[in-house]
Scaffold this motif. Structure first.
Motif, PDB file in Angstrom:
ATOM      1  N   PRO A 475      -1.087   5.761 -11.156  1.00  0.00           N
ATOM      2  CA  PRO A 475      -1.960   6.625 -10.352  1.00  0.00           C
ATOM      3  C   PRO A 475      -3.394   6.111 -10.272  1.00  0.00           C
ATOM      4  O   PRO A 475      -4.061   6.284  -9.250  1.00  0.00           O
ATOM      5  N   VAL A 476      -3.887   5.490 -11.336  1.00  0.00           N
ATOM      6  CA  VAL A 476      -5.262   4.979 -11.327  1.00  0.00           C
ATOM      7  C   VAL A 476      -5.415   3.869 -10.289  1.00  0.00           C
ATOM      8  O   VAL A 476      -6.431   3.786  -9.593  1.00  0.00           O
ATOM      9  N   VAL A 477      -4.402   2.994 -10.167  1.00  0.00           N
ATOM     10  CA  VAL A 477      -4.455   1.952  -9.146  1.00  0.00           C
ATOM     11  C   VAL A 477      -4.518   2.581  -7.755  1.00  0.00           C
ATOM     12  O   VAL A 477      -5.280   2.144  -6.886  1.00  0.00           O
ATOM     13  N   LEU A 478      -3.734   3.635  -7.547  1.00  0.00           N
ATOM     14  CA  LEU A 478      -3.756   4.322  -6.256  1.00  0.00           C
ATOM     15  C   LEU A 478      -5.083   5.050  -6.038  1.00  0.00           C
ATOM     16  O   LEU A 478      -5.550   5.165  -4.900  1.00  0.00           O
ATOM     17  N   GLU A 613       4.187   1.677   5.504  1.00  0.00           N
ATOM     18  CA  GLU A 613       4.323   0.665   4.474  1.00  0.00           C
ATOM     19  C   GLU A 613       4.535   1.367   3.138  1.00  0.00           C
ATOM     20  O   GLU A 613       4.013   2.460   2.896  1.00  0.00           O
ATOM     21  N   ARG A 614       5.307   0.714   2.253  1.00  0.00           N
ATOM     22  CA  ARG A 614       5.512   1.257   0.911  1.00  0.00           C
ATOM     23  C   ARG A 614       4.431   0.711  -0.006  1.00  0.00           C
ATOM     24  O   ARG A 614       4.318  -0.494  -0.224  1.00  0.00           O
ATOM     25  N   ILE A 615       3.607   1.605  -0.546  1.00  0.00           N
ATOM     26  CA  ILE A 615       2.510   1.229  -1.444  1.00  0.00           C
ATOM     27  C   ILE A 615       2.800   1.838  -2.803  1.00  0.00           C
ATOM     28  O   ILE A 615       2.595   3.034  -3.036  1.00  0.00           O
ATOM     29  N   LEU A 616       3.340   1.008  -3.702  1.00  0.00           N
ATOM     30  CA  LEU A 616       3.701   1.474  -5.041  1.00  0.00           C
ATOM     31  C   LEU A 616       4.555   2.744  -4.977  1.00  0.00           C
ATOM     32  O   LEU A 616       4.328   3.706  -5.706  1.00  0.00           O
ATOM     33  N   GLY A 617       5.529   2.733  -4.096  1.00  0.00           N
ATOM     34  CA  GLY A 617       6.448   3.850  -3.994  1.00  0.00           C
ATOM     35  C   GLY A 617       5.992   4.970  -3.093  1.00  0.00           C
ATOM     36  O   GLY A 617       6.746   5.907  -2.837  1.00  0.00           O
ATOM     37  N   VAL A 618       4.759   4.899  -2.582  1.00  0.00           N
ATOM     38  CA  VAL A 618       4.216   5.929  -1.699  1.00  0.00           C
ATOM     39  C   VAL A 618       4.162   5.378  -0.274  1.00  0.00           C
ATOM     40  O   VAL A 618       3.779   4.223  -0.070  1.00  0.00           O
ATOM     41  N   SER A 619       4.534   6.193   0.711  1.00  0.00           N
ATOM     42  CA  SER A 619       4.527   5.742   2.107  1.00  0.00           C
ATOM     43  C   SER A 619       3.130   5.883   2.704  1.00  0.00           C
ATOM     44  O   SER A 619       2.525   6.957   2.657  1.00  0.00           O
ATOM     45  N   TRP A 620       2.638   4.771   3.280  1.00  0.00           N
ATOM     46  CA  TRP A 620       1.299   4.741   3.880  1.00  0.00           C
ATOM     47  C   TRP A 620       1.414   4.302   5.333  1.00  0.00           C
ATOM     48  O   TRP A 620       2.049   3.290   5.638  1.00  0.00           O
ATOM     49  N   ASP A 621       0.818   5.083   6.218  1.00  0.00           N
ATOM     50  CA  ASP A 621       0.752   4.728   7.634  1.00  0.00           C
ATOM     51  C   ASP A 621      -0.599   4.068   7.873  1.00  0.00           C
ATOM     52  O   ASP A 621      -1.634   4.746   7.952  1.00  0.00           O
ATOM     53  N   PRO A 622      -0.656   2.723   7.965  1.00  0.00           N
ATOM     54  CA  PRO A 622      -1.943   2.037   8.105  1.00  0.00           C
ATOM     55  C   PRO A 622      -2.612   2.262   9.452  1.00  0.00           C
ATOM     56  O   PRO A 622      -3.813   2.043   9.587  1.00  0.00           O
ATOM     57  N   VAL A 623      -1.843   2.676  10.462  1.00  0.00           N
ATOM     58  CA  VAL A 623      -2.434   2.917  11.776  1.00  0.00           C
ATOM     59  C   VAL A 623      -3.325   4.153  11.728  1.00  0.00           C
ATOM     60  O   VAL A 623      -4.486   4.132  12.155  1.00  0.00           O
ATOM     61  N   GLU A 624      -2.783   5.258  11.194  1.00  0.00           N
ATOM     62  CA  GLU A 624      -3.584   6.481  11.056  1.00  0.00           C
ATOM     63  C   GLU A 624      -4.331   6.524   9.731  1.00  0.00           C
ATOM     64  O   GLU A 624      -5.166   7.400   9.519  1.00  0.00           O
ATOM     65  N   ASP A 625      -4.004   5.577   8.823  1.00  0.00           N
ATOM     66  CA  ASP A 625      -4.622   5.515   7.495  1.00  0.00           C
ATOM     67  C   ASP A 625      -4.392   6.822   6.726  1.00  0.00           C
ATOM     68  O   ASP A 625      -5.329   7.425   6.196  1.00  0.00           O
ATOM     69  N   VAL A 626      -3.128   7.230   6.632  1.00  0.00           N
ATOM     70  CA  VAL A 626      -2.758   8.452   5.916  1.00  0.00           C
ATOM     71  C   VAL A 626      -1.495   8.184   5.105  1.00  0.00           C
ATOM     72  O   VAL A 626      -0.700   7.298   5.430  1.00  0.00           O
ATOM     73  N   PHE A 627      -1.332   8.966   4.037  1.00  0.00           N
ATOM     74  CA  PHE A 627      -0.080   8.965   3.290  1.00  0.00           C
ATOM     75  C   PHE A 627       0.874   9.962   3.949  1.00  0.00           C
ATOM     76  O   PHE A 627       0.465  11.078   4.296  1.00  0.00           O
ATOM     77  N   VAL A 628       2.129   9.552   4.115  1.00  0.00           N
ATOM     78  CA  VAL A 628       3.122  10.419   4.756  1.00  0.00           C
ATOM     79  C   VAL A 628       4.344  10.531   3.842  1.00  0.00           C
ATOM     80  O   VAL A 628       4.482   9.788   2.856  1.00  0.00           O
ATOM     81  N   PHE A 629       5.233  11.454   4.187  1.00  0.00           N
ATOM     82  CA  PHE A 629       6.373  11.749   3.323  1.00  0.00           C
ATOM     83  C   PHE A 629       7.628  11.923   4.169  1.00  0.00           C
ATOM     84  O   PHE A 629       7.564  12.336   5.326  1.00  0.00           O
ATOM     85  N   SER A 630       8.752  11.617   3.583  1.00  0.00           N
ATOM     86  CA  SER A 630      10.039  11.735   4.269  1.00  0.00           C
ATOM     87  C   SER A 630      10.983  12.572   3.424  1.00  0.00           C
ATOM     88  O   SER A 630      11.023  12.444   2.192  1.00  0.00           O
ATOM     89  N   ALA A 631      11.750  13.422   4.088  1.00  0.00           N
ATOM     90  CA  ALA A 631      12.749  14.247   3.409  1.00  0.00           C
ATOM     91  C   ALA A 631      14.132  13.636   3.488  1.00  0.00           C
ATOM     92  O   ALA A 631      15.102  14.227   3.004  1.00  0.00           O
ATOM     93  N   LYS A 632      14.249  12.469   4.086  1.00  0.00           N
ATOM     94  CA  LYS A 632      15.548  11.836   4.280  1.00  0.00           C
ATOM     95  C   LYS A 632      15.968  11.102   3.006  1.00  0.00           C
ATOM     96  O   LYS A 632      15.179  10.383   2.404  1.00  0.00           O
ATOM     97  N   LEU A 633      17.229  11.311   2.609  1.00  0.00           N
ATOM     98  CA  LEU A 633      17.768  10.676   1.418  1.00  0.00           C
ATOM     99  C   LEU A 633      18.859   9.682   1.783  1.00  0.00           C
ATOM    100  O   LEU A 633      19.171   9.488   2.949  1.00  0.00           O
ATOM    101  N   ARG A 634      19.448   9.080   0.750  1.00  0.00           N
ATOM    102  CA  ARG A 634      20.582   8.193   0.975  1.00  0.00           C
ATOM    103  C   ARG A 634      21.706   8.938   1.683  1.00  0.00           C
ATOM    104  O   ARG A 634      21.849  10.152   1.547  1.00  0.00           O
ATOM    105  N   GLU A 635      22.501   8.180   2.384  1.00  0.00           N
ATOM    106  CA  GLU A 635      23.571   8.792   3.177  1.00  0.00           C
ATOM    107  C   GLU A 635      24.535   9.591   2.311  1.00  0.00           C
ATOM    108  O   GLU A 635      24.997  10.669   2.707  1.00  0.00           O
TER     109      GLU A 635
END
Length: 806
Positions: A475-478, A613-635
């Motif tokens: 978390p400190v790196v993030l 992009e995956r940033i240490l396990g967290v999804s980052w949208d570099p275009v909007e410069d925001v962290f985003v989340f997904s509810a989709k799991l493995r099939e």
């Protein structure tokens, strides 16, 4: 007929003397109304003692074993209450040290133990017993100067009786087992089964039942010969005993302390100090002890630690998962262990610069490690890998090409005559090769060497030290990544393979491979640190930091970034301007590391199906410069999220662990998953049982709320519109609160920009309330403690002008 009449207490108050019955652990209160009650003669009714209040509900019309409230508790909670009030496990009364007069046994199923039926452990508790311990002595010499405690016995399974355990064809529940003993030696028994059997002495018809006995492939205990007539002639106190001779007797069963009653001493013959003794047990007489007076050490003491790995590994995975999520909380550092101290000394001693590379040694636990022959094991594992590759020719071609690249890059080489000369006796090991596929990186494979593969209980990892934890808190790196408007980063390509392994240790990193299964296996030697070795992470971090410190005077900011803003091989950073980012990157990467500089334009979204992009396990949208989340799991997990199938506890854990949220942005939703897991532990469900109706309702509530997370966006930068000099002060506000189910805290930055107050969510932490009941004020104190222990981990802390706990 049973008379249930009304009575009068000493205080003159009326009360009912209730009558209760118990049947196989199910407690049922007989409703009485002061009238005669006709009861079935097959039931047993016991009059309650109205003089002592029940420890659980404080009523005086029954004892604890008939209490409805006690019956509703889980098995764990009942055991805690019994321990708390120091009650007898058999009758549940508090008769102190006096012997219990109850003669009954449990009788739940086939259980004949002397405990009350209400204390009979549930199925999952019996199968997931975490530890059982047995002790024995192993002889190291063929000419034994001691006699071990052995006795001929007869084992039986139902109507069949044989003298050899393997011949009675016992059936039982498969239960993998890890056996540990002295010096960290381990042995995995993957085909172990939990069985029940009967045992008796060879000259006795009395049988004893041994329950929950684990089978092993081989005991591997020393054979023994006993010439009783010769021993009795030498020691007069051992004469005239019914002890039979045996020659080259190989032990087939090791009876542990949980069955002590079978071999407890009933009578003994003891001579002079240093003489062997004889002990009569339920299984017959046995003679043991030194057979010649000598001070020579004849063996070593072995402490066996038996673990059922199926449940333990799952519990360990969950523990590690939540430990990572809760990282960032400041704790008092523990004193350095002896193992970590030795690892540091080895790193300092063996890590040297060789040209443009660093060389280091493996972190051996002992100076003179003796490894068994691992070649046959490696051959079998290679054949298993070949079967997998034959079914997938494309994968086989990629593996062959990757090994060729390893040879070209100098990561590995085919074994040579010089290698055979360099091999240190007892330090040669063959690592099974494995291939790892990443579903999030299609087409990319990674070679991994299974350093945990064991031979005779020994693996390479079992002989290596893990070393001190040199990783920066994730978390400190993030946090640093969120500090300033311009974000950038990089990684160290094939980080472990950049490190040379010293010559004398390379032979512990051999592996086998062949392109054609009809050809003999080819032996290779890894010249670099490997993925899979327990010491590689620590060695890699040590080399990274050591290399950076060489340039501390020349590039202080770059050195600080390398040491403090790397997590494993990933580097994340942020600056106020593009020029600062370019300057720091030029100082850190490429030519400064001896690599040729390559101009390359990177498009984050180029040729991808997603903009994130995956940033240490967290999804980052570099275009909007925001962290985003997904509810989709493995099939394979989707049916449990959509509600088309009801999950088991194992499947619930898989779904829950698919959501990684180290900063707690989803804390209002994810706290429910922790409550769910706690509920499953409370009701004692096994890993593969379907969850109950009540749990399914809670599960559906959680899965219904999950899609909402996809609309959530967290700004990557706390205050992207302003530089530090544009902000008027910076405050950290931490809010803490608690409920009966959970407690937690959340932190915000507050500043003033152009006269207007601005706030930014920093992070949140949550924890479930303990299973034992605690008051809300106490839980609120826990929340405050969590907040105070966490505040030191926030970024920019040294620059805060104010810090408030609200």
């Amino acid at each position: 007929m049973v008379d249930a009449t009304a009575g009068t207490s000493k205080s003159g108050e009326k009360h009912q003397e209730g009558y209760l019955r118990t049947h196989l652990g199910e407690v049922e209160k007989l409703q009485t109304s002061g009238t005669k009650a006709t009861l079935p003669q097959t039931q047993s009714y016991i009059k309650a003692d109205s003089r002592k209040p029940c420890r659980i509900c404080q009523r005086t019309d029954h004892r604890i074993r008939y209490c409805d409230e006690f019956g509703k508790l889980t098995w764990d909670q009942r055991m805690k209450e019994v321990s708390k009030w120091k009650l007898c496990n058999i009758c549940l009364n508090d008769h102190g040290l006096a012997r219990c007069r109850f003669k009954t046994k449990c009788n739940i199923g086939t259980c004949q133990e002397r405990h009350h039926p209400l204390l009979h452990p549930p199925q999952n508790q019996r199968q997931a017993t975490p530890l059982t311990t047995d002790c024995n002595v192993h002889d190291l010499q063929s000419n034994q100067p001691v006699i071990f405690r052995m006795v001929p016995v007869r084992l039986s399974n139902g109507e069949r009786g044989k003298e050899v355990a393997e011949q009675i064809k016992l059936e039982g529940v498969p239960q993998p087992m890890l056996v540990k003993w002295t010096a960290g030696i381990t042995r995995m028994e993957r085909d172990s089964r939990c069985v029940h059997l009967s045992i008796s002495g060879c000259n006795s018809t009395k049988q004893f039942t041994l329950r929950n006995v684990q089978t092993v492939d081989q005991l591997k205990l020393p054979k023994q010969t006993l010439d009783y007539s010769a021993v009795a002639a030498k020691y007069s106190h051992l004469k005239d005993l019914p002890v039979a001779d045996y020659r080259c007797g190989s032990p087939k069963i090791l009876i542990g302390l949980k069955h002590l009653h079978v071999y407890a001493p009933l009578e003994s013959r003891v001579g002079n100090p240093g003489d062997p003794i004889a002990v009569r047990t339920q299984l017959g007489w046995t003679v043991y002890g030194p057979k010649q007076q000598t001070d020579q050490t004849a063996g070593f003491f072995g402490h066996h630690d038996v673990q059922h790995t199926a449940d333990l590994e799952l519990h360990e995975l969950l523990h590690n998962f939540f430990t990572l999520e809760e990282s960032g909380i400041s704790v008092t550092p523990l004193p350095e262990s002896n193992e970590d101290r030795r690892a540091r000394e080895l790193l300092e001693k063996t890590t040297v610069r060789k040209g443009d590379r660093y060389e280091t040694g493996l972190l051996w636990k002992e100076n003179h490690t003796q490894l068994p022959d691992s070649y046959p094991m490696a051959v079998k594992r290679m054949e298993c890998l070949e079967k997998k590759l034959i079914r997938n020719p494309e994968l086989q071609d990629k593996v062959s090409k990757l090994i060729e690249q390893y040879l070209e890059k100098g990561y590995a080489h085919k074994i040579t005559a010089q290698d055979l000369e360099d091999a240190v006796p007892g330090r040669t090991w063959y690592l099974p090769l494995n291939v790892v596929l990443n579903p999030k990186k299609p087409g990319k494979i990674r070679l991994v060497w299974d350093a945990a593969a064991a031979v005779q209980g020994t693996s390479l990892n079992s002989t290596l030290l893990k070393g001190p934890d040199l990783l920066v808190n994730l978390p400190v790196v993030l946090y640093h990544f969120r500090e300033r408007p311009i974000a950038f980063g990089g990684d160290i390509a094939e980080m472990y393979h950049q490190i040379l392994i010293k010559r004398s240790d390379k032979q512990a990193q051999r592996f086998l491979y062949r392109d054609d299964p009809s050809c003999p296996p080819q032996t290779y030697v890894m010249d670099r640190a490997t993925f899979g070795s327990t010491s590689s992470p620590c060695s890699a971090q040590h080399v990274k930091n050591k290399n950076a410190q060489m340039f501390a005077d020349q590039f202080p900011e770059a050195v600080q970034a390398i040491v403090d803003k790397h997590y494993v091989d990933d580097y994340l950073d942020s600056t106020d301007t593009i020029d600062e980012a370019v300057k720091r990157a030029l100082e850190m990467f490429l030519e400064k590391l001896g690599e040729p500089r390559k101009e390359q334009l990177v498009r984050f979204t180029y040729n991808k199906t997603t903009t994130t992009e995956r940033i240490l396990g967290v999804s980052w949208d570099p275009v909007e410069d925001v962290f985003v989340f997904s509810a989709k799991l493995r099939e394979d997990l989707e049916p449990f999220i959509t509600g088309t199938q009801r999950p088991s506890k194992r499947q619930v854990a898989s779904c829950i662990m698919s959501f990684f949220d180290p900063h707690g942005y989803l804390a209002p939703i994810t706290i429910h998953r922790k409550n769910l897991l706690q509920d499953f532990w409370r009701i004692g469900r096994t890993w593969d049982e379907k969850i109950t109706d009540e749990a399914a309702t809670k599960w559906n509530r959680w899965t219904t709320a999950m899609p909402a997370v996809e609309s959530l966006k967290i700004p990557r930068c706390y205050f992207s519109s302003a530089r530090p000099m544009d902000r008027d002060g910076l405050q950290l506000h931490i809010f803490a609160d608690a409920s009966e189910n959970a407690y937690g805290c959340v932190a915000y930055f507050r500043t003033v920009i152009e006269g207007l107050p601005k706030n930014a969510l920093v992070a949140a932490k949550t924890k479930v309330a303990p299973l034992q009941h605690e008051s809300i004020p106490r839980l609120e104190l826990n929340a405050a403690e969590l907040a105070f222990s966490y505040d030191q981990s926030w970024p920019l802390y040294s620059h805060h002008k104010n810090c408030f706990l609200d």
